[in-house]
Write a protein that holds these residues in place. Structure first.
Motif, PDB file in Angstrom:
ATOM      1  N   MET A 126       0.821  -1.296  -0.028  1.00 41.90           N
ATOM      2  CA  MET A 126      -0.060  -0.002   0.079  1.00 41.90           C
ATOM      3  C   MET A 126       0.660   1.134  -0.056  1.00 41.90           C
ATOM      4  O   MET A 126       1.803   1.398   0.896  1.00 41.90           O
ATOM      5  N   ASP A 127       0.644   2.011  -1.108  1.00 43.32           N
ATOM      6  CA  ASP A 127       1.564   3.451  -0.870  1.00 43.32           C
ATOM      7  C   ASP A 127       1.116   4.406  -0.104  1.00 43.32           C
ATOM      8  O   ASP A 127       0.014   4.277   0.887  1.00 43.32           O
ATOM      9  N   ASP A 128       1.786   5.623   0.123  1.00 43.20           N
ATOM     10  CA  ASP A 128       1.488   6.555   1.189  1.00 43.20           C
ATOM     11  C   ASP A 128      -0.020   7.115   0.988  1.00 43.20           C
ATOM     12  O   ASP A 128      -0.486   7.283   2.093  1.00 43.20           O
ATOM     13  N   ARG A 129      -0.228   7.532  -0.240  1.00 44.04           N
ATOM     14  CA  ARG A 129      -1.453   7.963  -0.313  1.00 44.04           C
ATOM     15  C   ARG A 129      -2.754   7.091   0.085  1.00 44.04           C
ATOM     16  O   ARG A 129      -3.605   7.560   0.741  1.00 44.04           O
ATOM     17  N   SER A 130      -2.560   5.832  -0.206  1.00 44.64           N
ATOM     18  CA  SER A 130      -3.645   4.890   0.179  1.00 44.64           C
ATOM     19  C   SER A 130      -3.674   4.713   1.777  1.00 44.64           C
ATOM     20  O   SER A 130      -4.882   4.798   2.089  1.00 44.64           O
ATOM     21  N   ARG A 131      -2.313   4.743   2.326  1.00 45.63           N
ATOM     22  CA  ARG A 131      -2.417   4.539   3.856  1.00 45.63           C
ATOM     23  C   ARG A 131      -3.135   6.014   4.490  1.00 45.63           C
ATOM     24  O   ARG A 131      -4.069   5.682   5.412  1.00 45.63           O
ATOM     25  N   HIS A 132      -2.927   7.139   3.847  1.00 48.70           N
ATOM     26  CA  HIS A 132      -3.323   8.289   4.391  1.00 48.70           C
ATOM     27  C   HIS A 132      -4.688   8.205   4.092  1.00 48.70           C
ATOM     28  O   HIS A 132      -5.730   8.640   5.239  1.00 48.70           O
ATOM     29  N   LEU A 133      -5.327   8.035   3.113  1.00 50.36           N
ATOM     30  CA  LEU A 133      -7.081   8.019   2.790  1.00 50.36           C
ATOM     31  C   LEU A 133      -7.699   7.107   3.646  1.00 50.36           C
ATOM     32  O   LEU A 133      -8.771   6.984   4.125  1.00 50.36           O
ATOM     33  N   LYS A 134      -6.799   5.569   3.679  1.00 47.76           N
ATOM     34  CA  LYS A 134      -7.506   4.650   4.779  1.00 47.76           C
ATOM     35  C   LYS A 134      -7.581   5.374   6.083  1.00 47.76           C
ATOM     36  O   LYS A 134      -8.439   4.894   6.800  1.00 47.76           O
ATOM     37  N   GLN A 135      -6.565   5.944   6.746  1.00 43.36           N
ATOM     38  CA  GLN A 135      -6.514   6.545   7.871  1.00 43.36           C
ATOM     39  C   GLN A 135      -7.776   7.537   8.042  1.00 43.36           C
ATOM     40  O   GLN A 135      -8.367   7.508   9.146  1.00 43.36           O
ATOM     41  N   LEU A 136      -7.937   8.290   6.999  1.00 47.84           N
ATOM     42  CA  LEU A 136      -9.181   9.446   7.094  1.00 47.84           C
ATOM     43  C   LEU A 136     -10.362   8.504   7.369  1.00 47.84           C
ATOM     44  O   LEU A 136     -11.340   9.101   7.889  1.00 47.84           O
ATOM     45  N   GLU A 137     -10.624   7.620   6.453  1.00 49.41           N
ATOM     46  CA  GLU A 137     -11.760   6.830   6.629  1.00 49.41           C
ATOM     47  C   GLU A 137     -12.008   6.081   7.779  1.00 49.41           C
ATOM     48  O   GLU A 137     -13.095   6.281   8.393  1.00 49.41           O
ATOM     49  N   GLU A 138     -10.844   5.401   8.582  1.00 50.80           N
ATOM     50  CA  GLU A 138     -11.044   5.234   9.750  1.00 50.80           C
ATOM     51  C   GLU A 138     -11.349   6.216  10.841  1.00 50.80           C
ATOM     52  O   GLU A 138     -11.992   5.907  11.949  1.00 50.80           O
ATOM     53  N   ARG A 139     -10.780   7.558  10.596  1.00 48.04           N
ATOM     54  CA  ARG A 139     -11.281   8.248  11.624  1.00 48.04           C
ATOM     55  C   ARG A 139     -12.717   8.825  11.802  1.00 48.04           C
ATOM     56  O   ARG A 139     -13.110   8.984  12.828  1.00 48.04           O
TER      57      ARG A 139
END
Length: 122
Positions: A1-14
């Motif tokens: 998983m690239d950085d953008r995917s990780r970042h947007l996944k974290q936003l979803e989880e927030r």
């Protein structure tokens, strides 16, 4: 998983966090002012509808998990996220939904959710 995917996944989880879900300032950081959602009920919601509904809170003890996260870039500033969300209630009941979100990189260089849809699954 690239950085953008990780970042947007974290936003979803927030958005799974009850403290975020009931905070207008936190939701304004994550949702675009143009936000629209088609809920698992089939109802269409605007940003104002969602903020008002979430401000009322929900029963305590609901746990949410996200699995199978995938990200597809639609352009340099638009991304489609898909995943499965599971809500677990204190009585042991589970509700699973397939979720899709469109995220937009806005003028202030923040990713905000523009659209979301949930579909009940088994």
């Amino acid at each position: 998983m690239d950085d953008r995917s990780r970042h947007l996944k974290q936003l979803e989880e927030r958005l799974f966090d009850p403290a975020v879900r009931t905070s207008r300032p936190a939701l304004e950081e994550l949702l675009s002012a143009e936000f629209r959602e088609i809920g698992s009920s089939g109802m269409l919601y605007t940003f104002g509808d969602i903020v008002d509904q979430l401000a009322d809170g929900e029963p305590e003890g609901i746990a949410r998990t996200l699995t199978g996260f995938e990200l597809k870039m639609l352009s340099d500033t638009l991304a489609l996220a898909t995943y499965c969300a599971t809500r677990r209630y204190p009585d042991g009941r589970e509700v699973k939904t397939l979720r899709s979100s469109i995220w937009r990189l806005e003028a202030d260089e923040r990713w905000r959710m523009l659209f979301h849809q949930g579909t009940l699954t088994r």
